[in-house]
Design an enzyme around this catalytic site. Structure first.
Site, PDB file in Angstrom:
ATOM      1  NE  ARG A 136      -3.598  -0.312   2.479  1.00  0.00           N
ATOM      2  CZ  ARG A 136      -4.752  -0.525   1.854  1.00  0.00           C
ATOM      3  NH1 ARG A 136      -5.301   0.469   1.142  1.00  0.00           N
ATOM      4  NH2 ARG A 136      -5.352  -1.680   1.931  1.00  0.00           N
ATOM      5  CD  GLU A 240      -3.012 -12.790  -0.473  1.00  0.00           C
ATOM      6  OE1 GLU A 240      -4.170 -12.499  -0.132  1.00  0.00           O
ATOM      7  OE2 GLU A 240      -2.264 -11.991  -1.076  1.00  0.00           O
ATOM      8  CG  ASP A 356      -8.363   0.240  54.411  1.00  0.00           C
ATOM      9  OD1 ASP A 356      -7.379   0.319  55.168  1.00  0.00           O
ATOM     10  OD2 ASP A 356      -8.295   0.464  53.183  1.00  0.00           O
ATOM     11  CE1 TYR A 357      -7.905   8.397  57.072  1.00  0.00           C
ATOM     12  CE2 TYR A 357      -5.901   8.043  55.804  1.00  0.00           C
ATOM     13  CZ  TYR A 357      -6.813   8.906  56.379  1.00  0.00           C
ATOM     14  OH  TYR A 357      -6.657  10.258  56.261  1.00  0.00           O
ATOM     15  CG  ASP A 358      -3.989   5.120  53.206  1.00  0.00           C
ATOM     16  OD1 ASP A 358      -3.885   6.277  52.787  1.00  0.00           O
ATOM     17  OD2 ASP A 358      -3.459   4.715  54.267  1.00  0.00           O
TER      18      ASP A 358
END
Length: 629
Positions: A136, A240, A356-358
């Site tokens: 192409r 091909e 939980d925190y973070d």
């Protein structure tokens, strides 16, 4: 099944509309290296769009590796050669080289119309060696490099002058490129004027679509197929050519930058930028003995015939089905039923809330010290702790100094630091649960972490009283992961195998802590021996350390109900959700923060820490009768 780069955003769109849908994505085009891809302004949107898939297929392993590297560097996700952890859900990555419809090509090349054109072409190029090329008209097709190399051949090997012809078939590209067309025309004219004559032109340049019969005839009579693409997904012209050479066994020269190079082992591979090297490869191919031609051709032919388009499609679909059957997808954790939880909360007299925190109460940040509690979260915790029927505890990996500084002024709030090493009940002092444990291992671990910190730019060490954490969130993603694995091996051999400690793999961090410490043990302590004392239990977390809490609560609940503790996650979580719908207490709500397809022992999910805070605000408001249960 989504195909190619035009639709890279579609998998995520489908996933949003139907989260349980199985989506396969196959990228026919090459995926650029992470260094190039990272320069795109919409890089995150493209990657997130692709990660909406269940499985992603690439032509070659190098393209898959480029994608994995981009996900690691741009999105900060953890990956393996076969998959990506997309915030808890695993996206499968596979390599599936595409094939052609070989039987159709075989039938087409044998047509009488093709045979007639073959006869005409043989007469036209009698006593000439024919090199066939079809590309192409595009910069990456390598047509300029091919012509430069062919000119080098005629210059360095004069014996091929007037004896070899290059037939270049060029199809129009997606857009016109006048500069490229002019350069190619200039090269063709130069070669023909320097090495041609009135009777013969060494380069025949055909710049339009070629009739299929003529193309098949060219592939049949060719003495060599030359492909010099600079970058290509899967070059089907080479496949091909192999099918059409069942009689002549002519050789194939193939650029190492095409996706076909890794699978067609009998081809002569070249670097299209090395003009002299390509010229020498052409000379070698044209002089190749019939025996070597047959050996090389047999390898290529066996591959092309056994790995045709049908085989490719079946392989991709089977991999997609295997991914689903393996349980990597469609094990959706339902979104938290907020109204149901609020109703159960309002009807309970003794409530236990563990958070939980973070990542749960605050978003994850690159710098841990910046993860400060937002005002709406503090307001919700204050309101919940003000109710004597509630027992609220924040169970975090943070040290007690951080928790005391930012949450210690909330009256009635219990705190647990360093994954359960310390606990402070409301109004009390901090209790060191590991006070009698030998901490002599910390010096050894610190020296190992310092060794890797010096050699990993951007990494830091966080020393706590009962554990040590090595963070590499700000390091180079790939090198950081590599160093983390090396560090883990070092720890395993030098410390973990000899001391009562374990290595915990967190989000971009490694933590070494005593083996008896985890959040699950704190949950056992808070719940107590009598599980019936709580009418309502809420537990929320986002990462691997929080799974210990979810598993402990699940096992305790199943044990109390007389169920099999060994039930799998999906069955156990379904039982937990069933319990929540029953009127009789206790009611358990285990919530993981992340996407619905995240693997977790929790029964429910919320997508972000902001949604967790919003849910807590709903519960706090129910105490003031602002929500009708």
């Amino acid at each position: 099944w989504v195909h190619d780069y035009h639709l890279l955003l579609l998998p995520e769109i489908v996933h949003q509309l139907k989260p349980t849908a199985t989506v396969g994505l196959f990228l026919h085009a090459p995926f650029p290296s992470s260094e190039l891809f990272r320069s795109l302004p919409n890089r995150k949107e493209i990657l997130k769009g692709m990660l909406g898939s269940t499985s992603i297929g690439f032509q070659t392993y190098s393209y898959a590796r480029h994608f994995l590297s981009s996900c690691t560097r741009v999105l900060g996700l953890e990956s393996t050669p076969t998959g990506i952890d997309n915030n808890g859900s695993i996206v499968s990555i596979g390599v599936f080289p595409i094939g052609i419809d070989a039987k159709s090509v075989q039938a087409r090349r044998a047509l009488p119309s093709v045979q007639a054109k073959m006869k005409t072409m043989r007469e036209m190029f009698a006593n000439k060696r024919i090199i066939v090329c079809r590309d192409r008209l595009d910069e990456v097709a390598g047509i300029k490099q091919k012509l430069e190399a062919f000119e080098k051949l005629l210059d360095t090997c004069p014996e091929w002058q007037n004896n070899v012809v290059l037939i270049q078939v060029t199809q129009p590209g997606q857009t016109r490129q006048p500069k490229l067309e002019a350069k190619i025309s200039e090269l063709v004219t130069s070669i023909n004027s320097n090495y041609g004559s009135l009777e013969f032109m060494p380069v025949m340049y055909h710049s339009s679509f070629l009739d299929t019969d003529e193309y098949m005839a060219l592939l049949n009579i060719a003495d060599l197929c030359l492909i010099t693409v600079i970058r290509d997904g899967m070059n089907t012209s080479s496949l091909e050519f192999v099918v059409c050479q069942e009689d002549k066994h002519s050789p194939l020269i193939l650029s190492e930058f095409t996706g076909t190079a890794g699978s067609v082992s009998g081809a002569i591979q070249i670097n299209p930028w090395d003009y002299l090297g390509v010229a020498q490869a052409i000379d070698t191919a044209l002089r190749m003995s019939p025996e070597e031609k047959k050996v090389r051709y047999t390898e290529m032919h066996n591959h092309v015939m056994s790995h045709d388009a049908q085989h490719w499609a079946i392989t991709v679909i089977q991999d997609l089905r295997a991914t689903v059957l393996a349980g990597q997808t469609n094990s959706e954790t339902p979104h938290l039923d907020l109204r149901l939880m609020t109703k159960r909360f309002a009807g309970a007299k003794r409530r236990l809330i563990m958070l939980d925190y973070d990542g749960t109460l605050t978003p994850i940040t690159n710098i841990p010290a910046q993860a400060l509690p937002p005002p709406d979260m503090l307001k919700a915790l204050n309101q919940l702790c003000a109710d004597p029927q509630n027992f609220v505890c924040v169970i975090s990996g943070r040290d007690r100094q951080f928790l005391e500084l930012h949450l210690g002024n909330i009256k009635g709030l219990a705190l647990s630091g360093e994954h359960g090493s310390f606990i402070r009940y409301p109004g009390g002092e901090w209790i060191n649960l590991l006070e009698d444990m030998d901490m002599g291992w910390k010096e050894e671990v610190m020296s190992i972490f310092e060794f890797y910190t010096e050699r990993t730019a951007g990494s830091t060490i966080e020393a706590k009283e009962t554990s040590i954490t090595w963070h590499y969130r700000n390091a180079d993603p790939e090198y950081g992961e590599f160093q983390a694995k090396e560090c883990m091996n070092h720890l395993e051999n030098a410390v973990v195998s000899k001391r009562p400690v374990e290595t915990l793999v967190g989000k971009k961090c490694l933590e070494v802590r005593p083996i008896s410490v985890n959040k699950g043990e704190i949950v056992k302590r808070l719940v107590g021996a009598n599980l019936d004392q709580w009418d309502f239990v809420l537990c929320a977390g986002d990462d691997k350390t929080d799974e210990d809490m979810f598993r402990v609560l699940r096992e305790m609940r199943l044990s109390m109900a007389g169920s099999d503790v060994g039930s799998n996650d999906s069955e156990a979580n379904a039982c937990a959700r069933d319990d929540a719908t029953k009127d009789a207490p206790p009611h358990y709500f285990t919530i993981t923060v992340g996407p619905a397809d995240k693997k977790s022992a929790a029964a429910w999910h919320l997508v972000s820490s902001e949604k967790v805070v919003e849910a807590l605000a709903w519960l706090a408001a129910s105490n003031n009768d602002r929500i009708v249960a």
